[in-house]
Design an enzyme around this catalytic site. Structure first.
Site, PDB file in Angstrom:
ATOM      1  N   GLU A 225     -14.281  -2.052   8.722  1.00 19.09           N
ATOM      2  CA  GLU A 225     -14.300  -1.099   7.613  1.00 19.09           C
ATOM      3  C   GLU A 225     -15.424  -0.081   7.730  1.00 19.09           C
ATOM      4  OE1 GLU A 225     -13.535  -1.082   2.815  1.00 19.09           O
ATOM      5  OE2 GLU A 225     -13.285  -2.872   4.034  1.00 19.09           O
TER       6      GLU A 225
ATOM      7  N   ASP B 221      -6.131 -15.266   5.312  1.00 19.62           N
ATOM      8  CA  ASP B 221      -7.198 -14.522   4.652  1.00 19.62           C
ATOM      9  C   ASP B 221      -8.441 -15.399   4.536  1.00 19.62           C
ATOM     10  OD1 ASP B 221      -8.465 -12.532   3.338  1.00 19.62           O
ATOM     11  OD2 ASP B 221      -7.087 -12.428   1.651  1.00 19.62           O
TER      12      ASP B 221
ATOM     13  N   THR C  24      -7.059   0.385   2.348  1.00 22.05           N
ATOM     14  CA  THR C  24      -7.268  -0.770   1.487  1.00 22.05           C
ATOM     15  C   THR C  24      -7.587  -0.316   0.062  1.00 22.05           C
ATOM     16  OG1 THR C  24      -8.445  -2.889   1.327  1.00 22.05           O
ATOM     17  CG2 THR C  24      -9.745  -0.975   1.992  1.00 22.05           C
TER      18      THR C  24
ATOM     19  N   LYS D   6     -10.613   0.393   8.628  1.00 18.89           N
ATOM     20  CA  LYS D   6     -10.295   0.256   7.204  1.00 18.89           C
ATOM     21  C   LYS D   6     -10.978   1.360   6.407  1.00 18.89           C
ATOM     22  CE  LYS D   6      -9.941  -3.700   5.143  1.00 18.89           C
ATOM     23  NZ  LYS D   6     -10.295  -5.029   4.579  1.00 18.89           N
TER      24      LYS D   6
ATOM     25  N   PHE E 261      -2.863  -4.880  -3.882  1.00 18.09           N
ATOM     26  CA  PHE E 261      -3.394  -6.131  -4.411  1.00 18.09           C
ATOM     27  C   PHE E 261      -2.680  -6.528  -5.700  1.00 18.09           C
ATOM     28  CE2 PHE E 261      -6.631  -4.321  -1.732  1.00 18.09           C
ATOM     29  CZ  PHE E 261      -7.016  -5.403  -0.959  1.00 18.09           C
TER      30      PHE E 261
END
Length: 376
Positions: A138, A51, A198, A174, A220
Site C-alpha cells: 500500500e 485474510d 481499497t 494498493k 467492505f
C-alpha cells in the site's frame, strides 16, 4: 492472467472481521477442506483469499498449496514493526539501513519517509519468497488526496521491488478509493503497474475504479452493514437484504453488464447479517455473495466454512448478474470528478466509512514513524 487462475489469495486488511497480528496463531491452522465442505464448494465458484497478517500462517497455508498471493497494509506494517519479534525487527533494521544509504541525509523527513516505504517492501519481499503469485503493498495513506504523490510513491515502491529482482507483474499497488487514488491507478495501469483500490464502501467508488481500469477493488460489506445498523437501519437482516450484501451485489452486476471484466470485485470484512445469536451466522454475508469474483476471508471463518458440508448454492453468476443489473451506465462510462464527488457526498455511509478507514491507517502510520525515528 495469473490473477485469473489462482485459487487463493492471502490478504491483510484492518477491516477484516478478525485480524491476526504477527505472532498470533489462534484458529488459523491450515487444513485441506473436505471435498464437499462449504469451503470447497465456495472455492469452485469464487476465487478465495485468506485474510491474515501472520507470516507463519501464510507459510502454513502456502504449504497446503491453496495460497498463492498476499497483501500488506499500514496496520500490518505497523504491527510488524512494533512487534518486537526478531523476524520483524530484522525487516525494520534493513529498512532503516536502506533509507540511510539512499535518502538525503540532510533531510530527516525524507529518510523517515523512505524507511517507512522500504519497510512495506521488506515485508513484501519476504512474502514473495513464500507465495508464487502477487504481493500487494500500500502507498502511504496520507497521499490519498494527492495523485502526483501517489504516483511518485507507487513508482518508487515498484522500483525497489524490481531492484531486488521482483517483477512489477508480481506486485499490486494498493490505493485508497478516493478520486485522487483512482486517477493515480489510471496512470499506473498504463505503465503495467496493477492496482488494488481499497476502502470501497459505495457504488460510485467501484464504478470510478472500473472506468479507470483498476485491476481489483476491495469493497467492505461488513463495514457497510455496521454503518446502516448504527444509523437507523436494523440490527439484524436476512442475508440477502444486508446493506453490505446489497451494495456488493449491485457492484458485481454493474461490472458484468457494462463490460468491466478486467476489474475484479473482491469483498472483504464480514459481519453476521442475522446477528450473533448463532455462531453459524458469522458467514452469512459470505454465503449470500457466493459466486462473486473473489473474496478475502479470515482464518476463523475459513475454518467455519471447512467444518460444514451443508449445500452452498451459487447466488451470483456473470450472465445472470448482467441481466439483473438495473443501473444505467454511469456518465456514459466517462465519470468526471464533479460527478464522482457529488455522488460520493450523497452516500453518507461511504463518505463516513472511508474517512474512518483513512484516519485509522494514518494513525497506524504515525505510530510506526514514531518507532522508526528512534532508529534513525
Amino acid at each position: 492472467t495469473m490473477l485469473a487462475t489462482v485459487p487463493i489469495i492471502a490478504t491483510l486488511s484492518f477491516l477484516a472481521a478478525t485480524w491476526a497480528g504477527p505472532g498470533h496463531r489462534g484458529a488459523s491452522r491450515a487444513h485441506a477442506p473436505s471435498m464437499s465442505s462449504q469451503l470447497q464448494q465456495l472455492s469452485e465458484m469464487t476465487v478465495l483469499s485468506i485474510d491474515t497478517g501472520d507470516l507463519s500462517i501464510i507459510e502454513e497455508y502456502a504449504r497446503t498449496g491453496v495460497l498463492t498471493d498476499a497483501t500488506t497494509n499500514p496496520l500490518f506494517v505497523s504491527q510488524a514493526g512494533l512487534s518486537g519479534d526478531p523476524r520483524y525487527v530484522a525487516f525494520v533494521d534493513r529498512a532503516v539501513a536502506y533509507a540511510k544509504a539512499n535518502a538525503d541525509a540532510s533531510d530527516p523527513s525524507a529518510v523517515l519517509e523512505l524507511a517507512s516505504d522500504r519497510l512495506a517492501v521488506e515485508l513484501g519481499l519476504e512474502i514473495v519468497k513464500i507465495v508464487p503469485g502477487y504481493v500487494s503493498t500500500e502507498v502511504d495513506i496520507r497521499a490519498s488526496f494527492d495523485t502526483a504523490e501517489s504516483l511518485r510513491r507507487a513508482r518508487r515502491i515498484i522500483a525497489m521491488y524490481e531492484a531486488e529482482g521482483v517483477s512489477r507483474s508480481r506486485v499490486l499497488v494498493k490505493l485508497a478509493g478516493t478520486w485522487e487514488g483512482i486517477q493515480a491507478a489510471r496512470e499506473l495501469e498504463k505503465e503495467g503497474i496493477t492496482c488494488n483500490i481499497t476502502l470501497i464502501f459505495g457504488f460510485i467508488q467501484a464504478v470510478a475504479a472500473a472506468q479507470a481500469g483498476a485491476r481489483l477493488i476491495s469493497p467492505f460489506p461488513g463495514r457497510i452493514k455496521d454503518w446502516h445498523s448504527a444509523n437507523g437501519g436494523k440490527q439484524n437482516y436476512a442475508p440477502g437484504e444486508d446493506p453490505g450484501v446489497v451494495c456488493v451485489s449491485r457492484i458485481y452486476r454493474y461490472y458484468k453488464k457494462y463490460g468491466h471484466e478486467k476489474t475484479i470485485c473482491m469483498p472483504a470484512s464480514w459481519r453476521p447479517s442475522r446477528g450473533t445469536a448463532d455462531p453459524a451466522y458469522a458467514v452469512d454475508e459470505i454465503v449470500a455473495l457466493a459466486g462473486v469474483d473473489r473474496m478475502t476471508i479470515p482464518p476463523p471463518l475459513l475454518a467455519m466454512l471447512a467444518s460444514t458440508e451443508a449445500p452452498l448454492p451459487r447466488v451470483l453468476s456473470p450472465a445472470e448478474a448482467a441481466a439483473a443489473c438495473e443501473d444505467e451506465e454511469v456518465a456514459g462510462g466517462q465519470l468526471q470528478e464533479a460527478g464522482f464527488r457529488m455522488a460520493l457526498n450523497a452516500d453518507v455511509a461511504a463518505t463516513t466509512k472511508m474517512a474512518e478507514g483513512i484516519n485509522a491507517f494514518v494513525a497506524e502510520t504515525l505510530k510506526l514513524e514514531s518507532a522508526l525515528r528512534l532508529k534513525l
